[in-house]
Write an enzyme that holds these catalytic residues in place. Sequence first.
Site, PDB file in Angstrom:
ATOM      1  N   GLU A   1      35.513   3.544  44.963  1.00  0.00           N
ATOM      2  CA  GLU A   1      34.651   4.704  44.747  1.00  0.00           C
ATOM      3  C   GLU A   1      35.259   5.928  45.419  1.00  0.00           C
ATOM      4  O   GLU A   1      35.643   5.880  46.574  1.00  0.00           O
ATOM      5  CB  GLU A   1      33.257   4.407  45.312  1.00  0.00           C
ATOM      6  CG  GLU A   1      32.264   5.517  45.067  1.00  0.00           C
ATOM      7  CD  GLU A   1      32.272   5.975  43.609  1.00  0.00           C
ATOM      8  OE1 GLU A   1      32.032   5.155  42.717  1.00  0.00           O
ATOM      9  OE2 GLU A   1      32.554   7.166  43.354  1.00  0.00           O
ATOM     10  N   PHE A  11      28.579  14.829  60.046  1.00  0.00           N
ATOM     11  CA  PHE A  11      30.030  15.038  59.962  1.00  0.00           C
ATOM     12  C   PHE A  11      30.408  16.141  58.979  1.00  0.00           C
ATOM     13  O   PHE A  11      31.521  16.653  59.019  1.00  0.00           O
ATOM     14  CB  PHE A  11      30.770  13.726  59.678  1.00  0.00           C
ATOM     15  CG  PHE A  11      30.849  13.318  58.223  1.00  0.00           C
ATOM     16  CD1 PHE A  11      31.941  13.674  57.447  1.00  0.00           C
ATOM     17  CD2 PHE A  11      29.852  12.554  57.644  1.00  0.00           C
ATOM     18  CE1 PHE A  11      32.034  13.288  56.112  1.00  0.00           C
ATOM     19  CE2 PHE A  11      29.925  12.161  56.314  1.00  0.00           C
ATOM     20  CZ  PHE A  11      31.021  12.535  55.549  1.00  0.00           C
ATOM     21  N   CYS A  16      34.916   7.153  56.459  1.00  0.00           N
ATOM     22  CA  CYS A  16      36.053   6.622  55.687  1.00  0.00           C
ATOM     23  C   CYS A  16      37.436   7.026  56.191  1.00  0.00           C
ATOM     24  O   CYS A  16      38.308   6.155  56.304  1.00  0.00           O
ATOM     25  CB  CYS A  16      35.929   7.048  54.238  1.00  0.00           C
ATOM     26  SG  CYS A  16      34.506   6.328  53.436  1.00  0.00           S
ATOM     27  N   ASN A  43      29.657  -2.790  53.676  1.00  0.00           N
ATOM     28  CA  ASN A  43      30.512  -2.018  54.573  1.00  0.00           C
ATOM     29  C   ASN A  43      31.738  -2.818  55.005  1.00  0.00           C
ATOM     30  O   ASN A  43      31.700  -4.045  55.102  1.00  0.00           O
ATOM     31  CB  ASN A  43      29.725  -1.496  55.780  1.00  0.00           C
ATOM     32  CG  ASN A  43      28.743  -2.510  56.310  1.00  0.00           C
ATOM     33  OD1 ASN A  43      28.284  -3.379  55.573  1.00  0.00           O
ATOM     34  ND2 ASN A  43      28.442  -2.419  57.573  1.00  0.00           N
ATOM     35  N   VAL A 102      27.214   4.327  49.242  1.00  0.00           N
ATOM     36  CA  VAL A 102      27.924   4.161  47.973  1.00  0.00           C
ATOM     37  C   VAL A 102      27.059   3.399  46.967  1.00  0.00           C
ATOM     38  O   VAL A 102      26.836   3.852  45.849  1.00  0.00           O
ATOM     39  CB  VAL A 102      29.273   3.446  48.200  1.00  0.00           C
ATOM     40  CG1 VAL A 102      29.892   3.016  46.881  1.00  0.00           C
ATOM     41  CG2 VAL A 102      30.219   4.379  48.937  1.00  0.00           C
TER      42      VAL A 102
HETATM   43  P1  NAI Z   1      26.827   1.487  54.310  1.00  0.00           P
HETATM   44  O1  NAI Z   1      26.938   0.903  55.666  1.00  0.00           O
HETATM   45  O2  NAI Z   1      26.008   2.716  54.091  1.00  0.00           O
HETATM   46  O3  NAI Z   1      26.197   0.362  53.334  1.00  0.00           O
HETATM   47  C1  NAI Z   1      26.618  -0.963  53.312  1.00  0.00           C
HETATM   48  C2  NAI Z   1      25.379  -1.846  53.124  1.00  0.00           C
HETATM   49  O4  NAI Z   1      25.807  -3.170  52.863  1.00  0.00           O
HETATM   50  C3  NAI Z   1      24.481  -1.920  54.367  1.00  0.00           C
HETATM   51  O5  NAI Z   1      23.179  -1.483  54.021  1.00  0.00           O
HETATM   52  C4  NAI Z   1      24.499  -3.400  54.747  1.00  0.00           C
HETATM   53  O6  NAI Z   1      23.244  -3.870  55.261  1.00  0.00           O
HETATM   54  C5  NAI Z   1      24.830  -4.059  53.418  1.00  0.00           C
HETATM   55  N1  NAI Z   1      25.373  -5.392  53.507  1.00  0.00           N
HETATM   56  C6  NAI Z   1      26.274  -5.898  54.406  1.00  0.00           C
HETATM   57  N2  NAI Z   1      26.548  -7.195  54.107  1.00  0.00           N
HETATM   58  C7  NAI Z   1      25.813  -7.500  53.005  1.00  0.00           C
HETATM   59  C8  NAI Z   1      25.678  -8.686  52.210  1.00  0.00           C
HETATM   60  N3  NAI Z   1      26.370  -9.785  52.482  1.00  0.00           N
HETATM   61  N4  NAI Z   1      24.838  -8.656  51.160  1.00  0.00           N
HETATM   62  C9  NAI Z   1      24.121  -7.533  50.867  1.00  0.00           C
HETATM   63  N5  NAI Z   1      24.227  -6.385  51.568  1.00  0.00           N
HETATM   64  C10 NAI Z   1      25.056  -6.368  52.619  1.00  0.00           C
HETATM   65  O7  NAI Z   1      28.280   1.675  53.768  1.00  0.00           O
HETATM   66  P2  NAI Z   1      28.816   2.737  52.672  1.00  0.00           P
HETATM   67  O8  NAI Z   1      29.061   4.049  53.292  1.00  0.00           O
HETATM   68  O9  NAI Z   1      27.953   2.656  51.455  1.00  0.00           O
HETATM   69  O10 NAI Z   1      30.233   2.117  52.351  1.00  0.00           O
HETATM   70  C11 NAI Z   1      30.386   0.916  51.615  1.00  0.00           C
HETATM   71  C12 NAI Z   1      31.839   0.760  51.222  1.00  0.00           C
HETATM   72  O11 NAI Z   1      32.222   1.840  50.369  1.00  0.00           O
HETATM   73  C13 NAI Z   1      32.807   0.796  52.403  1.00  0.00           C
HETATM   74  O12 NAI Z   1      33.850  -0.103  52.128  1.00  0.00           O
HETATM   75  C14 NAI Z   1      33.326   2.222  52.390  1.00  0.00           C
HETATM   76  O13 NAI Z   1      34.612   2.304  52.922  1.00  0.00           O
HETATM   77  C15 NAI Z   1      33.348   2.524  50.907  1.00  0.00           C
HETATM   78  N6  NAI Z   1      33.224   3.938  50.582  1.00  0.00           N
HETATM   79  C16 NAI Z   1      32.365   4.756  51.276  1.00  0.00           C
HETATM   80  C17 NAI Z   1      32.244   6.087  50.944  1.00  0.00           C
HETATM   81  C18 NAI Z   1      31.326   6.980  51.706  1.00  0.00           C
HETATM   82  O14 NAI Z   1      31.444   8.193  51.543  1.00  0.00           O
HETATM   83  N7  NAI Z   1      30.427   6.470  52.524  1.00  0.00           N
HETATM   84  C19 NAI Z   1      33.014   6.674  49.823  1.00  0.00           C
HETATM   85  C20 NAI Z   1      33.826   5.726  49.132  1.00  0.00           C
HETATM   86  C21 NAI Z   1      33.928   4.422  49.520  1.00  0.00           C
END
Ligand code: NAI
Length: 480
Positions: free
Chosen positions: A157, A334, A272, A87, A12
């Site tokens: 998002e 997926f 998600c 995340n 995201v």
């Molecule tokens: P992701 O796991 O790809 O990315 C999250 C990133 O945050 C990781 O790289 C991690 O190292 C970093 N992180 C963790 N703690 C941190 C901190 N304290 N400071 C800086 N960086 C930190 O996760 P993704 O898929 O991007 O999802 C993020 C959020 O967005 C989740 O809540 C998800 O539910 C939501 N979301 C995801 C979608 C998707 O299609 N993947 C679509 C819409 C929302």
Amino acid sequence: MVKICCLGAGYVGGPTMAIIALKCPAIEVVVVDISAARIAAWNSDQLPIYEPGLDEVVKSCRGKNLFFSSDVEKHVLEADIIFVSVNTPTKTRGLGAGKAADLTYWESAARMIADVSKSDKIVVEKSTVPVKTAEAIEKILTHNTKGINFQILSNPEFLAEGTAIQDLLNPDRVLIGGRQSPEGQKAVEALKAVYANWVPEDRIIATNLWSAELSKLAANAVLAQRISSVNAMSALCEATGADVTEVAYAVGKDSRIGPKFLNASVGFGGSCFQKDILNLIYICECNGLMEVANYWKGVIKINDYQKSRFVNRVVASMFNTVSGKKIAVLGFAFKKDTGDTRETPAIDVCKGLLGDKANISIYDPQVTEDQIQRDLSMNKFDWDHPPHLQPMSPSAIKQVSVVWDAYEATKDAHGVCILTEWDEFKTLDYQKIYDNMQKPAFIFDGRNIVDMEKLRKIGFIVYSIGKPLDPWVKDLPASA
Ligand code: NAI
């Protein structure tokens, strides 16, 4: 110049910030992450995620007004607006384990923002969080108050992986929830002004904080529910001779229902849907709404049922055992156009086949062997924790081989399972595949992408979800 910092360079954070940078040349955007490896990848030629169109956008902005950095504190200190896109996986232990959202990463991010900040900031919830999270975040942020004013906004998002760039460029809507106070509304206007650079005004919706937080969970629950509804119907189609594609088409023609998201498949996946519905179920239970919780639980149950039903079909069709047989698995992500394997139905299907001692040969155009071996060795829910917190890479599962070609995967195989709808699987030379397989040769299409009649003419025994059954498949025990 307005400065934006985004915590979390994931699926995201990365694409969303790249589009903001592209559309807002007057804004400086810095994406930071605690994973130095992920930041290094964003700064390299091999981006850490695959998303059509993403490379071009990143290359055109990186180094101009888009930056990726591991210096989290410096960029938080300098930013006017901080997006938090870390995340929010399902908790694996403790209170609410297996259901509640794990807000550890969110909380540590909020504490760090409170510690580091020296000026007023707008903090934007980009991650999907339980409703009322903003209240907890406010408490953390204002706890260390040094006279700094923090405004929390919820801006969930709605992008979908595989179409993220198009979704971001042309969103159905942008949702911004804020406090009803004058300061809260000022913050809402500031974020609106960012999106107004490319999103038409009537698609930017302002709501209260709790509506915005809950709308994201509600949208994902309803989308997943559509898939589970059509998948439930697919089982009945197989039992009755109806064709799920015809049923879904007829149903979707009703303008109150609409045609999208009505494709039967081996089940939904991704990081998600399951996580967010479990989270919703937990919130319902905490509010004493057991009937509502049970209603949504049904969506997950049908999804699990669909995956095990598929495995049963495979095993039962192949004379009730796949022990020692080679099964080719085409597709592991997926869905198509992403390399993401979080919660992919392929994990449960492969585990089911491995449980019956099959030898599996997997090909996916975007997923590495290391990732597949890790997914198949991990416990449920471990997948969404950052790499540095994941268990040591386990030793490879010997019954699994990963190859880089569909023909190699299917060579000498007894059966083929199509588990991701990659376009290239539609145009494979199935005659060549058939010629090189053991006979009788089976194809189990978990995404309904092959031409059944054509494959039957070649000589395959074909199973497609929710379609009239091949006589060979039909004469199987009811348990299948
Ligand atoms: P992701 O796991 O790809 O990315 C999250 C990133 O945050 C990781 O790289 C991690 O190292 C970093 N992180 C963790 N703690 C941190 C901190 N304290 N400071 C800086 N960086 C930190 O996760 P993704 O898929 O991007 O999802 C993020 C959020 O967005 C989740 O809540 C998800 O539910 C939501 N979301 C995801 C979608 C998707 O299609 N993947 C679509 C819409 C929302």
